[in-house]
Design an enzyme around this catalytic site. Structure first.
Site, PDB file in Angstrom:
ATOM      1  N   ASP A  38       5.209 -85.156 -23.939  1.00  0.00           N
ATOM      2  CA  ASP A  38       6.391 -84.437 -23.465  1.00  0.00           C
ATOM      3  C   ASP A  38       7.250 -83.881 -24.602  1.00  0.00           C
ATOM      4  O   ASP A  38       7.702 -82.740 -24.550  1.00  0.00           O
ATOM      5  CB  ASP A  38       7.279 -85.351 -22.607  1.00  0.00           C
ATOM      6  CG  ASP A  38       6.658 -85.662 -21.256  1.00  0.00           C
ATOM      7  OD1 ASP A  38       5.793 -84.890 -20.810  1.00  0.00           O
ATOM      8  OD2 ASP A  38       7.044 -86.680 -20.651  1.00  0.00           O
ATOM      9  N   HIS A  43       2.663 -83.121 -15.717  1.00  0.00           N
ATOM     10  CA  HIS A  43       3.968 -83.766 -15.587  1.00  0.00           C
ATOM     11  C   HIS A  43       5.007 -82.668 -15.729  1.00  0.00           C
ATOM     12  O   HIS A  43       4.860 -81.770 -16.558  1.00  0.00           O
ATOM     13  CB  HIS A  43       4.146 -84.840 -16.667  1.00  0.00           C
ATOM     14  CG  HIS A  43       5.475 -85.545 -16.618  1.00  0.00           C
ATOM     15  ND1 HIS A  43       6.077 -85.913 -15.435  1.00  0.00           N
ATOM     16  CD2 HIS A  43       6.310 -85.948 -17.613  1.00  0.00           C
ATOM     17  CE1 HIS A  43       7.225 -86.531 -15.707  1.00  0.00           C
ATOM     18  NE2 HIS A  43       7.387 -86.557 -17.021  1.00  0.00           N
TER      19      HIS A  43
END
Length: 330
Positions: free
Chosen positions: A83, A108
């Protein structure tokens, strides 16, 4: 009402003639790349030269390239880096090569939902998120099965973003298990909450508190470790296989009675109040801003807290006891 898609709802032919770039050949990247390739898709892999993942990709028959080259050649770009680096990779290596008709894929929603990545309006943006690690995705695929997954469409520039997403999911055999429709907001916020309140933050703190309580009361640390940490796998396996009610019927009646009568003394009204506060911090973007800033300044708090956890007695005892367990993989 929940919407679940299966094989009959997905057409793998939609991926014919398209090139899929997997940016990041970690556990999830490897699993998805191998499955898509075996499903007949054209897959190119991007990984950093000199890394173990780069060498693994070569062993698996891929010829890894730079992210910019992969993005330039691909029609569908799946970003599977961690991320905290996705926005940088996107800005430097992907955004310059996006054009009408291309698609961005995620597993995600963090960077899209919190606007670290703002894609151009003329590309599709969707998510296929297997609810299991990449190794399991691959294992189930090889057995002719699939891992249940989530699908979400953030941007439908082509008018066929959902259909393309489901084709991608079918390439992983996810549609044999079922693909549940959601959105980027729901997936991101529930995922972060689960990690913080239960799966990582909640569980690790509960284990440590139980260990500290027993050791402070004079019990041997080794015995405390077995009772509050080692045996947790038995319980989580039962919960995963049978649900909470099934777990309660799978342990001793003594353990079940202790669960039913004492659990709420640990997870109190105050605990639930704090959970709601944590959820609001996620929903408002406060946590995301905090985590992004932490990375920007070199992770001082992250590293300090991680090192403090490493020095706890439970880690010293655990390392010794795990060396006595030949069934635990090194």
């Amino acid at each position: 009402m929940i919407k679940i898609y299966y094989d009959k709802d997905a057409d793998l032919n939609l991926l014919k003639g398209k090139t899929i770039a997997i940016i990041g050949y970690g556990i999830q990247g490897r699993g998805q790349s191998l499955c898509l390739r075996d499903s007949g898709c054209s897959v190119i892999v991007s990984e950093m030269l000199g890394t173990a993942n780069y060498e693994q990709a070569k062993k698996d028959g891929f010829s890894p390239v730079a992210a910019s080259e992969a993005a330039q050649k691909a029609d569908i770009i799946q970003i599977l880096t961690q991320d905290h680096v996705q926005a940088k990779v996107y800005k430097e290596a992907i955004e310059p090569y996006l054009k009408k008709g291309k698609a961005l894929c995620f597993s995600h929603g963090f960077n899209i939902h919190f606007k670290q990545i703002i894609p151009p309006k003329d590309v599709d943006v969707f998510m296929i998120a297997p609810k299991g690690p990449g190794a399991l995705v691959r294992k189930m695929y090889e057995e002719g099965k699939g891992v249940p997954s989530l699908v979400a469409v953030y941007q439908n520039a082509s008018g066929k973003a959902l259909e393309i997403a489901l084709a991608y999911a079918k390439g992983l055999k996810a549609t044999t298990a079922g693909v549940i429709e959601t959105n980027f907001e729901e997936e991101t916020e529930t995922d972060l909450f689960g990690e913080q309140a239960v799966l990582c933050g909640g569980v690790s703190e509960l284990i440590t508190a139980g260990f500290d309580t027993l050791v402070a009361a004079g019990y041997q640390p080794e015995i405390a470790y077995f009772e509050v940490l080692h045996e947790l796998k038995l319980i989580t396996d039962l919960i995963q296989e049978r649900g909470i009610s099934g777990m309660r019927r799978g342990v001793s009646n003594t353990a079940c009675y202790g669960d039913l009568t004492r659990g709420k003394r640990i997870i109190t009204k105050e605990t639930r109040k704090e959970m709601k506060k944590m959820l609001k911090e996620i929903q408002s973007g406060k946590f995301a801003k905090e985590w992004i800033k932490e990375n920007q300044i070199g992770r001082p708090n992250f590293n300090k807290l991680l090192e403090a956890g490493d020095k706890h007695l439970i880690e010293q005892v655990g390392k010794q006891l795990r060396s006595m367990m030949p069934w635990i993989k090194k």
